[in-house]
Design an enzyme around this catalytic site. Structure first.
Site, PDB file in Angstrom:
ATOM      1  CG  ASP A   1      14.912  -8.890 -10.027  1.00 56.14           C
ATOM      2  OD1 ASP A   1      14.695  -9.797  -9.206  1.00 56.14           O
ATOM      3  OD2 ASP A   1      14.605  -8.994 -11.233  1.00 56.14           O
ATOM      4  CD1 TRP A   2      16.034 -12.874  -4.004  1.00 59.92           C
ATOM      5  CD2 TRP A   2      14.867 -11.014  -4.436  1.00 59.92           C
ATOM      6  NE1 TRP A   2      15.106 -12.711  -2.990  1.00 59.92           N
ATOM      7  CE2 TRP A   2      14.382 -11.574  -3.226  1.00 59.92           C
ATOM      8  CE3 TRP A   2      14.290  -9.832  -4.882  1.00 59.92           C
ATOM      9  CZ2 TRP A   2      13.350 -11.008  -2.483  1.00 59.92           C
ATOM     10  CZ3 TRP A   2      13.255  -9.255  -4.148  1.00 59.92           C
ATOM     11  CH2 TRP A   2      12.802  -9.845  -2.971  1.00 59.92           C
TER      12      TRP A   2
END
Length: 763
Positions: A242-243
């Site tokens: 995930d970012w």
């Protein structure tokens, strides 16, 4: 026909392995991190991969104007489809697949290679801020629908990214909090849907989540990302962070993260990874494996293709169809469907400013947006349709004046349609709700309208579940219309006037009050820990086990017609259980019925829910028509995670099969005998007496000793006392029992018996 400009595909003739072989160690390390906010690096023969948000429609920022790390810049126009909640309420895998194909087509036309979805975390608590993106509280419903989404999306040549893996069930402190959950609950509830999608649909990527799992950051959790995901489930794609989820690049690559997103701004993570190889802190083969998976993803998503053409009107029509399918008729006293000639007072802010999407990374710049009031006026033909705002979610101070206007409109009409719900400021990605209640000014509005108008239809616009006690008391009919995308306005009008017969079903239980929910007291956690104290009993599993009254049960949804179930037949095969039954439309309108199959095992050696969804199907019938329908339960879906054996097992027994229209509306029940599997538990002197007696080898040798110790009776009771001695001492460890008889010699004899029993298990 709308043709979007297509980014020319990059033809790659080299294999991923050969492409990576041509790279230096430093390049291999660099390949496993982003080039910017949305794209990977292009190195050697490996092209760049563009990854964009899009569970409910393409969210692709205009890269010519730059991108930002929060996704705040406007995105390119795209079709806004229903949110995950809305799609799930269709209970229609085929429809979900068509929506995903449309999203994939738009992504391909825009030059995107991977769409970051679907999002399939369980709805553990209705307050979770991102619940609108997720499908359900049930892993089976989620797994089946998400598999169709992934298959449909990837059929267009665009990769899916299954997220957020795993146990990411709160927005509060989502970057730091630990989801503390026992393994059986983790396996049966929070990983089950991911497992199904990985094995059935083979997503090209899986996105690991921000949170910690039992204290270990998911991005550094080798047990989860390697041992379970790859070694057990056979996942062969790329794991994407995930970012911003990666803190320690070396630890993450070792755990199984192949691609860190977005770009590490100064390149220090790439250098740290290469240096770690040189310093012997990580095997070069692990770095190469990560690079090769990224290369495989890049090459797979850059296959040559003609220009992609898609029709904006067709995609809008599909969005409207999906929106209508996701509407649930919660309650109806025959006020609906509305007569086209009836005068209608449409009341509520959301009737003219539709709440059709959730806030955050999944927000789509919709190509168009149908407005409910406008669509209701079209459907009402020549009838009078008045409108009153009723409330302003941004300015509660004007509520009294707006309420007075709404009451006047309601009094003058034949029926009032009141739009209630939550504004985007009240629920979105990044925070959890404190309450599941509707705003007080909206409830006051509803009460005031009901005081002057007996026929009140409520339309609910929201993402997360709501407390509806006051609404059910005041409303004649209730439509649940959760963030249904750009076609929501027309879909709501179609259902209100009977153009579409509602067939949606709830994907989550609507509780009577917040205090009844399973995670109440354990959400959102404290001191960076969230204790999953309810265990397996999530959603309807909790309410049904405790016989807690709910507002509306899981799977609930009414129709403008009625259906009868009959002639249930059950059959057990080697691959599972099959049910056949007859469904008859006993009403006066054509309609679609969603038939649900639940299983239970009443005499189980495991703690189990009363019933669990294991299959569902739907059938469309004309009035008076009947049809045989088939539901199949996979044998593997009957399994439980046995913590003693650390594997899935099928427990033998007489399984109850409940066929119903919801988890609480069971129409037909039968039983089938299912053969189990040998469940040989390794025996030691610390095993209990009961465990020894259950083993065929050890039990045969130990039973005479037990009987002799208590007088050689033919039963397990102590003569004259009425005490069931086996029940009393069954949980006693063998070592303690034998020691109480005062015999080291007996211990040696018992150990010999245990050795024989354990040896028999391995033969």
């Amino acid at each position: 026909m709308t043709t979007q400009p297509t980014v020319p595909p990059t033809e790659v003739s080299v294999s991923p392995a050969d492409a990576v072989d041509a790279l230096t160690l430093e390049q291999q390390a660099a390949l496993s991190s982003g080039a910017d906010f949305v794209a990977t690096k292009a190195l050697g023969a490996v092209p760049s991969v563009t990854m964009v948000d899009g569970p409910a429609g393409l969210r692709m920022q205009d890269l010519t104007k730059g991108a930002d790390h929060l996704g705040l810049r406007p995105s390119l126009p795209a079709t806004a489809f229903p949110s995950g909640t809305g799609l799930a309420q269709s209970w229609d895998p085929e429809l979900v697949g068509r929506v995903a194909r449309a999203i994939g087509t738009e992504a391909r036309a825009a030059g995107a290679n991977v769409v970051l979805g679907p999002a399939i975390n369980m709805k553990r608590d209705p307050r979770a801020g991102r619940n609108f993106e997720y499908y359900s509280e049930d892993p089976h419903l989620t797994g089946v629908l998400a598999s169709s989404y992934v298959t449909g999306l990837q059929s267009t040549g665009v990769g899916a990214s299954l997220k957020h893996f795993a146990a990411n069930n709160t927005e509060h402190e989502r970057f730091r909090s630990s989801s503390d959950v026992d393994e059986r609950t983790l396996r049966e509830i929070y990983l089950r849907a991911f497992q199904r999608v990985v094995q059935d649909a083979e997503p090209w990527t899986v996105m690991c989540s921000y949170n910690r799992l039992n204290g270990v950051p998911v991005a550094e959790n080798r047990w989860l990302l390697h041992d379970v995901l790859r070694a057990e489930w056979g996942f062969t794609g790329a794991v994407v962070s995930d970012w911003g989820a990666v803190d320690d690049r070396v630890a993450s690559v070792h755990a199984g993260v192949d691609l860190e997103m977005p770009a590490n701004s100064d390149g220090s993570h790439d250098r740290a990874l290469a240096d770690a190889v040189e310093n012997g802190l990580i095997d070069a083969r692990e770095v190469r494996a990560a690079a090769e998976r990224v290369a495989e993803l890049a090459i797979r998503t850059h296959a040559a293709a003609d220009d992609i053409a898609w029709d904006e009107q067709q995609h809008h029509d599909l969005a409207r169809e999906a929106a209508a399918a996701g509407i649930v008729l919660l309650q109806n006293d025959e006020t609906l469907p509305l007569s086209p000639g009836a005068s209608v007072a449409v009341i509520g802010h959301f009737a003219t400013v539709p709440r059709a999407q959730g806030g955050g990374s999944s927000f789509v710049n919709a190509l168009r947006m149908e407005v409910p009031l406008e669509e209701i006026r079209k459907a009402a033909s020549s009838a009078t349709v008045a409108w009153a705002q009723g409330f302003d979610p941004e300015d509660p101070g004007v509520s009294e004046r707006l309420r007075t206007e709404a009451v006047a409109a309601a009094r003058a009409a034949d029926v009032a349609v009141v739009f209630l719900g939550l504004a985007g400021t009240q629920e979105a990605e990044g925070f959890d709700r404190d309450s599941i209640a509707l705003p007080a000014d909206q409830l006051a509005l509803l009460a005031a309208v009901r005081a002057v108008q007996p026929d009140v239809v409520v339309v609910l616009s929201h993402g997360g579940a709501l407390e509806l006690a006051a609404v059910t008391e005041q409303a004649s009919a209730i439509l649940d219309a959760p963030l249904l995308g750009q076609g929501a306005g027309g879909a709501i009008a179609d259902v209100l006037f009977g153009v579409v017969n509602p067939s949606g079903r709830l994907g989550e239980t609507l509780p009577e009050r917040l205090q009844d929910v399973p995670a109440f007291g354990n959400f959102p956690g404290e001191h960076l820990h969230v204790r999953y104290g309810e265990g397996l009993f999530v959603g309807y599993r909790w309410y049904d086990a405790r016989d807690v009254r709910v507002a509306f049960p899981f799977g609930h949804g009414l129709s403008y017609t009625s259906f009868d179930y009959s002639d249930l037949e059950l059959d057990v095969q080697h691959n599972g259980v099959t049910a056949h039954l007859t469904v008859t439309n006993t009403g006066s309108r054509a309609g679609r019925e969603v038939v649900q199959l639940y299983t239970g095992l009443d005499r189980s050696t495991h703690v189990r829910p009363v019933r669990e969804l294991k299959a569902f199907t739907s059938v469309y019938l004309e009035p008076g028509e009947q049809r045989r329908v088939r539901l199949h339960v996979r044998r593997d879906d009957l399994g439980v995670w046995d913590t003693r054996l650390a594997r899935w097992t099928i427990e033998p027994g007489s399984y109850r099969i409940d066929i119903g229209a919801s988890s609480r509306d069971v129409r037909s029940t039968g039983h089938v005998d299912v053969a189990g599997e040998p469940r040989r538990v390794h025996l030691t002197l610390e095993s209990s007496i009961e465990e020894l007696l259950q083993d065929p080898v050890a039990g045969a040798a130990f039973e005479p000793m037990l009987t002799g110790a208590f007088g050689g009776g033919d039963d397990t009771s102590v003569h004259g006392t009425g005490i069931d001695i086996l029940r009393m001492i069954g949980s006693t460890p063998v070592r303690r029992f034998v020691a109480s008889l005062g015999g080291a010699e007996q211990l040696g004899m018992i150990q010999h018996v245990l050795d024989q029993a354990n040896a028999a298990h391995t033969d």
